[in-house]
Design an enzyme around this catalytic site. Structure first.
Site, PDB file in Angstrom:
ATOM      1  CG  ASN A  62       9.773  -8.844   1.031  1.00  0.00           C
ATOM      2  OD1 ASN A  62      10.741  -9.576   1.199  1.00  0.00           O
ATOM      3  ND2 ASN A  62       8.950  -8.981   0.013  1.00  0.00           N
ATOM      4  CD  GLU A  64       4.688 -10.127   0.070  1.00  0.00           C
ATOM      5  OE1 GLU A  64       3.935 -11.084  -0.203  1.00  0.00           O
ATOM      6  OE2 GLU A  64       5.412  -9.576  -0.788  1.00  0.00           O
ATOM      7  CB  CYS A  73       9.794  -2.405   1.813  1.00  0.00           C
ATOM      8  SG  CYS A  73       8.680  -1.984   0.484  1.00  0.00           S
ATOM      9  CD  GLU A  75      14.339  -2.003   0.303  1.00  0.00           C
ATOM     10  OE1 GLU A  75      13.317  -2.558   0.764  1.00  0.00           O
ATOM     11  OE2 GLU A  75      14.614  -1.976  -0.906  1.00  0.00           O
ATOM     12  CB  CYS A 112       9.721   1.071  -3.313  1.00  0.00           C
ATOM     13  SG  CYS A 112       9.287   1.276  -1.575  1.00  0.00           S
ATOM     14  CB  CYS A 115      12.323   1.887   0.908  1.00  0.00           C
ATOM     15  SG  CYS A 115      11.287   0.534   1.504  1.00  0.00           S
TER      16      CYS A 115
HETATM   17  N1  THU Z   1       9.559  -4.654  -1.652  1.00  0.00           N
HETATM   18  C1  THU Z   1      10.594  -4.419  -0.801  1.00  0.00           C
HETATM   19  O1  THU Z   1      10.785  -5.132   0.184  1.00  0.00           O
HETATM   20  N2  THU Z   1      11.395  -3.373  -1.072  1.00  0.00           N
HETATM   21  C2  THU Z   1      11.240  -2.515  -2.112  1.00  0.00           C
HETATM   22  O2  THU Z   1      11.951  -1.527  -2.215  1.00  0.00           O
HETATM   23  C3  THU Z   1      10.236  -2.793  -3.133  1.00  0.00           C
HETATM   24  C4  THU Z   1       9.279  -3.873  -2.830  1.00  0.00           C
HETATM   25  C5  THU Z   1       8.665  -5.768  -1.340  1.00  0.00           C
HETATM   26  C6  THU Z   1       7.276  -5.341  -0.927  1.00  0.00           C
HETATM   27  C7  THU Z   1       6.462  -6.533  -1.304  1.00  0.00           C
HETATM   28  O3  THU Z   1       6.523  -7.470  -0.228  1.00  0.00           O
HETATM   29  C8  THU Z   1       7.196  -7.137  -2.499  1.00  0.00           C
HETATM   30  O4  THU Z   1       8.502  -6.580  -2.487  1.00  0.00           O
HETATM   31  C9  THU Z   1       6.544  -6.824  -3.836  1.00  0.00           C
HETATM   32  O5  THU Z   1       6.305  -5.480  -3.994  1.00  0.00           O
END
Ligand code: THU
Length: 160
Positions: A62, A64, A73, A75, A112, A115
């Site tokens: 991920n 940010e 994210c 994935e 999520c 994704c």
């Molecule tokens: N996140 C992911 O990388 N994958 C997911 O399927 C759920 C959430 C990340 C996004 C964000 O940077 C952090 O987790 C918190 O939501």
């Protein structure tokens, strides 16, 4: 009115050691990616690794952003990277792991909804399921034999 029941079957492994050695290798690539995620805001690191049919492993984590919705994210970072770098390759397996910087993540963290939708697109494109494995830092690993198994009532392009 008629009620419809939708069922999903998952495999639950006690921990990473119960996985076959090729999936352990893939999960270890996801762990390495997870540990270098850029997650200064959520403090929640996620890593993903995708095995392609050309034997390449593509990773993502991920990323940010101070403008929160601009982040992405793990994935989707991984799957878009795979789609960009190896557009002709099929995606066979994806390993996902997540780790909170605030607590021990000892339960499997599924992808999520956004994704899942993104991964489903590639299953449809390649007409072949992608095996999905997900875990926290330790403990159980969940396997789904395909992404669509995790996303019933999928929105897909045939309706466009
Ligand atoms: N996140 C992911 O990388 N994958 C997911 O399927 C759920 C959430 C990340 C996004 C964000 O940077 C952090 O987790 C918190 O939501």
């Amino acid at each position: 009115m008629k009620e419809v029941k939708i069922e999903t079957t998952l495999e639950i492994y006690t921990d990473i050691n119960e996985l076959s050695s090729d999936i352990q290798v893939l999960m270890n690539a996801a762990i390495e990616a997870r540990d270098t995620a850029y997650a200064p805001y959520s403090k929640f690191n996620v890593g993903a690794a995708i095995l392609l049919d050309n034997n390449e492993v593509v990773i993502g984590n991920n990323q940010e952003n101070a403008c929160f919705p601009s982040g992405l994210c793990a994935e989707r970072t991984a799957i878009y990277y795979a789609g960009a770098k190896y557009p002709k390759a099929k995606m066979l397996k994806m390993a996902i792991t997540a780790s909170s910087q605030n607590q021990i993540t000892d339960k499997p963290i599924p992808p999520c909804g956004a994704c899942r939708q993104a991964i489903a697109e590639y299953e449809i494109k390649q007409n072949q399921p992608i095996e999905i494995y997900f875990m926290g830092v330790k403990g159980k690993v969940v396997k789904s034999h395909s992404l669509t198994n995790l996303l019933p009532l999928l929105f897909e392009s045939s309706v466009l």
